[in-house]
Design a protein around this motif. Structure first.
Motif, PDB file in Angstrom:
ATOM      1  N   ALA A  25       0.844  -1.199   0.000  1.00 44.18           N
ATOM      2  CA  ALA A  25       0.000   0.000   0.000  1.00 44.18           C
ATOM      3  C   ALA A  25       0.876   1.246   0.000  1.00 44.18           C
ATOM      4  N   LEU A  26       0.460   2.247  -0.781  1.00 49.68           N
ATOM      5  CA  LEU A  26       1.175   3.513  -0.904  1.00 49.68           C
ATOM      6  C   LEU A  26       0.426   4.631  -0.185  1.00 49.68           C
ATOM      7  N   SER A  27       1.174   5.632   0.253  1.00 47.42           N
ATOM      8  CA  SER A  27       0.547   6.816   0.863  1.00 47.42           C
ATOM      9  C   SER A  27       0.084   7.765  -0.241  1.00 47.42           C
ATOM     10  N   LEU A 136      -5.679  -3.593   4.374  1.00 38.58           N
ATOM     11  CA  LEU A 136      -4.895  -3.819   5.590  1.00 38.58           C
ATOM     12  C   LEU A 136      -3.690  -2.905   5.737  1.00 38.58           C
ATOM     13  N   GLY A 137      -3.236  -2.285   4.636  1.00 33.21           N
ATOM     14  CA  GLY A 137      -2.053  -1.447   4.675  1.00 33.21           C
ATOM     15  C   GLY A 137      -0.775  -2.266   4.704  1.00 33.21           C
ATOM     16  N   GLY A 138       0.349  -1.584   4.628  1.00 33.76           N
ATOM     17  CA  GLY A 138       1.640  -2.244   4.683  1.00 33.76           C
ATOM     18  C   GLY A 138       1.900  -3.106   3.467  1.00 33.76           C
ATOM     19  N   SER A 280       5.815   6.697  -0.051  1.00 34.15           N
ATOM     20  CA  SER A 280       6.009   6.006   1.226  1.00 34.15           C
ATOM     21  C   SER A 280       4.999   4.873   1.313  1.00 34.15           C
ATOM     22  N   PHE A 281       5.295   3.893   2.154  1.00 32.91           N
ATOM     23  CA  PHE A 281       4.312   2.862   2.448  1.00 32.91           C
ATOM     24  C   PHE A 281       3.184   3.456   3.283  1.00 32.91           C
ATOM     25  N   ASP A 282       1.977   2.998   3.043  1.00 34.39           N
ATOM     26  CA  ASP A 282       0.852   3.337   3.916  1.00 34.39           C
ATOM     27  C   ASP A 282       0.682   2.175   4.893  1.00 34.39           C
TER      28      ASP A 282
END
Length: 294
Positions: A25-27, A136-138, A280-282
């Motif tokens: 997941a991206l920000s 879920l993110g990450g 960035s990763f979310d």
């Protein structure tokens, strides 16, 4: 609950060798506002590709909403604020599905868990590689039965090269071979496992090896020559580049301490019209950012 705003991240699937299994997941987010109304269903949208979105019950957000809210979804106002471009390889359809499911759960006061929402999202999408990290993110590793989330490492950053044109996922998937050799299968299995280990431990020194792919990219690069040329050029400069999802955009995993230099390199190699972004990763994934109760 009579109104809710949900934020959902863009995602990158496959990450090279992890076809239909790995994703992050991206920000970089879409937002969807859903409000109960007495005036029937209304849909509005702003952002890239907004003009192409259906304004009726076939809208993907609305379809996901109706899977939880049933007939109540016919009396909703849905506004989509779009940042994730459609058909570029960043999970735009997964974002719409997950936004509808999370909004529907909040509006209906449903007790469905993330695991249950993920099952529904996979049923819509057909595979978990985008919907799992979106929800879920990450970083996620998913099969048809299990999903594990990995906390994103501080030592690695995602870099994206956004193509100026779209490619239909169906066309990119249809081009894939029905059979592969044992040697290619073994190569991909080893590299997908290495990539999971590298991301878990933040080991940027093995990313070049870990992101090699023999399963889907060689064929897809024939459909997308600019994408193939850019990915190969980036790898030639030591950047762990790969097709973003089904393409046509290209992404890379880069060492955080050398990220600025990686951006300069990518901008120097990207064709005209391509946008290079350090992301960035979310870590959070889809979530409700505001709600209003009657």
């Amino acid at each position: 609950m009579d109104a809710v705003v949900v934020r959902v991240p863009a995602t990158i699937a496959n990450l090279g060798p992890g076809f239909d299994a790995l994703g992050l997941a991206l920000s970089w987010h879409n937002e969807v506002r859903v409000e109960r109304t007495s005036d029937g269903l209304s849909i509005s949208a702003m952002g890239p590709g907004a003009e192409t979105l259906p304004r009726d019950e076939t809208n993907l957000v609305v379809r996901a909403l109706s899977s939880i809210m049933g007939d109540e979804s016919a009396s909703l106002s849905v506004n989509q604020l779009i940042a994730i471009p459609n058909g570029r390889g960043f999970g735009s359809s997964a974002a719409a599905i997950v936004a509808g499911l999370v909004a529907g759960r909040a509006l209906a006061g449903s007790s469905e868990t993330d695991e249950q929402l993920l099952e529904k999202a996979i049923a819509f999408e057909g595979h978990a590689d985008n919907v799992a990290p979106c929800l879920l993110g990450g970083i996620t590793v998913a099969t048809d039965k299990s999903t594990i989330r990995i906390e994103p490492p501080d030592a690695i950053r995602p870099l994206v090269c956004v193509a100026p044109h779209a490619m239909r996922t169906e066309a990119a998937r249809a081009a894939l071979a029905n059979e592969i050799t044992r040697s290619d299968a073994v190569a991909n299995i080893g590299r997908a496992a290495l990539l999971v280990a590298a991301l878990t431990e933040g080991r940027s020194n093995v990313l070049m090896d870990a992101t090699e792919d023999r399963l889907h990219q060689p064929t897809r690069f024939e459909l997308m020559p600019d994408s193939g040329a850019l990915a190969r050029a980036l790898r030639g400069k030591g950047l762990a580049a790969f097709l973003s999802g089904a393409g046509p955009s290209v992404a890379a995993l880069v060492e955080a301490g050398a990220a600025d230099e990686a951006v300069k390199t990518a901008r120097g190699l990207a064709p005209d019209g391509w946008e290079v972004r350090l992301e960035s990763f979310d870590p959070e994934g889809a979530h409700v950012v505001s709600r209003r109760e009657t």
